[in-house]
Design a protein around this motif. Structure first.
Motif, PDB file in Angstrom:
ATOM      1  N   MET A 167       0.820  -1.190   0.000  1.00  0.00           N
ATOM      2  CA  MET A 167       0.000   0.000   0.000  1.00  0.00           C
ATOM      3  C   MET A 167       0.866   1.256   0.000  1.00  0.00           C
ATOM      4  O   MET A 167       0.471   2.267  -0.568  1.00  0.00           O
ATOM      5  N   ASP A 168       2.029   1.165   0.650  1.00  0.00           N
ATOM      6  CA  ASP A 168       2.915   2.324   0.679  1.00  0.00           C
ATOM      7  C   ASP A 168       3.414   2.675  -0.715  1.00  0.00           C
ATOM      8  O   ASP A 168       3.608   3.854  -1.036  1.00  0.00           O
ATOM      9  N   GLU A 169       3.620   1.646  -1.565  1.00  0.00           N
ATOM     10  CA  GLU A 169       4.098   1.902  -2.919  1.00  0.00           C
ATOM     11  C   GLU A 169       3.092   2.717  -3.716  1.00  0.00           C
ATOM     12  O   GLU A 169       3.459   3.590  -4.508  1.00  0.00           O
ATOM     13  N   LEU A 170       1.816   2.463  -3.489  1.00  0.00           N
ATOM     14  CA  LEU A 170       0.774   3.199  -4.192  1.00  0.00           C
ATOM     15  C   LEU A 170       0.796   4.680  -3.799  1.00  0.00           C
ATOM     16  O   LEU A 170       0.624   5.553  -4.656  1.00  0.00           O
ATOM     17  N   LEU A 171       1.032   4.945  -2.548  1.00  0.00           N
ATOM     18  CA  LEU A 171       1.118   6.339  -2.112  1.00  0.00           C
ATOM     19  C   LEU A 171       2.319   7.042  -2.728  1.00  0.00           C
ATOM     20  O   LEU A 171       2.242   8.217  -3.104  1.00  0.00           O
ATOM     21  N   TYR A 172       3.437   6.327  -2.849  1.00  0.00           N
ATOM     22  CA  TYR A 172       4.610   6.892  -3.494  1.00  0.00           C
ATOM     23  C   TYR A 172       4.334   7.180  -4.969  1.00  0.00           C
ATOM     24  O   TYR A 172       4.715   8.232  -5.500  1.00  0.00           O
ATOM     25  N   LEU A 173       3.675   6.233  -5.649  1.00  0.00           N
ATOM     26  CA  LEU A 173       3.372   6.413  -7.055  1.00  0.00           C
ATOM     27  C   LEU A 173       2.406   7.570  -7.280  1.00  0.00           C
ATOM     28  O   LEU A 173       2.548   8.325  -8.247  1.00  0.00           O
ATOM     29  N   ILE A 174       1.440   7.730  -6.404  1.00  0.00           N
ATOM     30  CA  ILE A 174       0.498   8.849  -6.516  1.00  0.00           C
ATOM     31  C   ILE A 174       1.235  10.170  -6.305  1.00  0.00           C
ATOM     32  O   ILE A 174       1.018  11.143  -7.045  1.00  0.00           O
ATOM     33  N   ALA A 175       2.105  10.220  -5.325  1.00  0.00           N
ATOM     34  CA  ALA A 175       2.871  11.437  -5.070  1.00  0.00           C
ATOM     35  C   ALA A 175       3.778  11.766  -6.246  1.00  0.00           C
ATOM     36  O   ALA A 175       3.884  12.930  -6.649  1.00  0.00           O
ATOM     37  N   ILE A 176       4.416  10.768  -6.827  1.00  0.00           N
ATOM     38  CA  ILE A 176       5.281  10.985  -7.986  1.00  0.00           C
ATOM     39  C   ILE A 176       4.464  11.467  -9.183  1.00  0.00           C
ATOM     40  O   ILE A 176       4.851  12.403  -9.884  1.00  0.00           O
ATOM     41  N   ALA A 177       3.298  10.849  -9.403  1.00  0.00           N
ATOM     42  CA  ALA A 177       2.447  11.243 -10.526  1.00  0.00           C
ATOM     43  C   ALA A 177       1.959  12.683 -10.364  1.00  0.00           C
ATOM     44  O   ALA A 177       1.944  13.452 -11.323  1.00  0.00           O
ATOM     45  N   LEU A 178       1.567  13.057  -9.160  1.00  0.00           N
ATOM     46  CA  LEU A 178       1.111  14.428  -8.923  1.00  0.00           C
ATOM     47  C   LEU A 178       2.243  15.434  -9.084  1.00  0.00           C
ATOM     48  O   LEU A 178       2.043  16.525  -9.632  1.00  0.00           O
ATOM     49  N   SER A 179       3.428  15.071  -8.620  1.00  0.00           N
ATOM     50  CA  SER A 179       4.548  16.003  -8.758  1.00  0.00           C
ATOM     51  C   SER A 179       4.963  16.150 -10.220  1.00  0.00           C
ATOM     52  O   SER A 179       5.285  17.251 -10.676  1.00  0.00           O
ATOM     53  N   LEU A 180       4.959  15.070 -10.999  1.00  0.00           N
ATOM     54  CA  LEU A 180       5.271  15.163 -12.423  1.00  0.00           C
ATOM     55  C   LEU A 180       4.205  15.952 -13.172  1.00  0.00           C
ATOM     56  O   LEU A 180       4.525  16.720 -14.088  1.00  0.00           O
ATOM     57  N   GLY A 181       2.950  15.774 -12.797  1.00  0.00           N
ATOM     58  CA  GLY A 181       1.878  16.564 -13.398  1.00  0.00           C
ATOM     59  C   GLY A 181       2.036  18.040 -13.081  1.00  0.00           C
ATOM     60  O   GLY A 181       1.844  18.899 -13.948  1.00  0.00           O
ATOM     61  N   GLY A 182       2.376  18.354 -11.838  1.00  0.00           N
ATOM     62  CA  GLY A 182       2.611  19.747 -11.449  1.00  0.00           C
ATOM     63  C   GLY A 182       3.812  20.334 -12.168  1.00  0.00           C
ATOM     64  O   GLY A 182       3.800  21.501 -12.573  1.00  0.00           O
ATOM     65  N   LEU A 183       4.846  19.531 -12.343  1.00  0.00           N
ATOM     66  CA  LEU A 183       6.030  19.984 -13.075  1.00  0.00           C
ATOM     67  C   LEU A 183       5.692  20.261 -14.541  1.00  0.00           C
ATOM     68  O   LEU A 183       6.131  21.267 -15.114  1.00  0.00           O
ATOM     69  N   GLY A 184       4.888  19.392 -15.137  1.00  0.00           N
ATOM     70  CA  GLY A 184       4.460  19.609 -16.517  1.00  0.00           C
ATOM     71  C   GLY A 184       3.587  20.849 -16.650  1.00  0.00           C
ATOM     72  O   GLY A 184       3.723  21.614 -17.602  1.00  0.00           O
ATOM     73  N   LEU A 185       2.705  21.063 -15.691  1.00  0.00           N
ATOM     74  CA  LEU A 185       1.867  22.262 -15.693  1.00  0.00           C
ATOM     75  C   LEU A 185       2.712  23.516 -15.526  1.00  0.00           C
ATOM     76  O   LEU A 185       2.490  24.522 -16.210  1.00  0.00           O
ATOM     77  N   ALA A 186       3.692  23.461 -14.651  1.00  0.00           N
ATOM     78  CA  ALA A 186       4.586  24.608 -14.453  1.00  0.00           C
ATOM     79  C   ALA A 186       5.376  24.908 -15.729  1.00  0.00           C
ATOM     80  O   ALA A 186       5.541  26.072 -16.101  1.00  0.00           O
ATOM     81  N   ALA A 187       5.844  23.876 -16.419  1.00  0.00           N
ATOM     82  CA  ALA A 187       6.586  24.080 -17.666  1.00  0.00           C
ATOM     83  C   ALA A 187       5.684  24.679 -18.739  1.00  0.00           C
ATOM     84  O   ALA A 187       6.090  25.570 -19.491  1.00  0.00           O
ATOM     85  N   PHE A 188       4.442  24.215 -18.811  1.00  0.00           N
ATOM     86  CA  PHE A 188       3.500  24.766 -19.779  1.00  0.00           C
ATOM     87  C   PHE A 188       3.192  26.228 -19.472  1.00  0.00           C
ATOM     88  O   PHE A 188       3.168  27.070 -20.376  1.00  0.00           O
ATOM     89  N   LEU A 189       2.972  26.553 -18.221  1.00  0.00           N
ATOM     90  CA  LEU A 189       2.681  27.935 -17.849  1.00  0.00           C
ATOM     91  C   LEU A 189       3.882  28.841 -18.095  1.00  0.00           C
ATOM     92  O   LEU A 189       3.725  29.981 -18.517  1.00  0.00           O
TER      93      LEU A 189
END
Length: 67
Positions: A1-23
């Motif tokens: 279950m801990d791995e899923l939380l890590y993957l969600i955090a990584i996915a959200l941070s990569l999404g935020g990074l992509g949004l920041a690059a687009f902006l």
């Protein structure tokens, strides 16, 4: 279950990074002239090729027609 939380955090941070690059790209004007590159490719601004050793340089079309 801990791995899923890590993957969600990584996915959200990569999404935020992509949004920041687009902006950043939007703010810096990367998308201001979308048609300019499409029109520039149609214009022939190429320089004539350099003369090769032993060959006569190419003449412009006007000079060849006698104008």
């Amino acid at each position: 279950m801990d791995e899923l939380l890590y993957l969600i955090a990584i996915a959200l941070s990569l999404g935020g990074l992509g949004l920041a690059a687009f902006l950043w790209a939007l703010k810096s004007g990367q998308f201001d002239d979308l048609d300019g590159a499409a029109h520039r490719v149609l214009f022939d601004d190429d320089l004539p090729p350099p003369a090769r050793a032993g060959h006569e340089p190419a003449k412009p079309a006007e000079a060849a027609r006698g104008q």
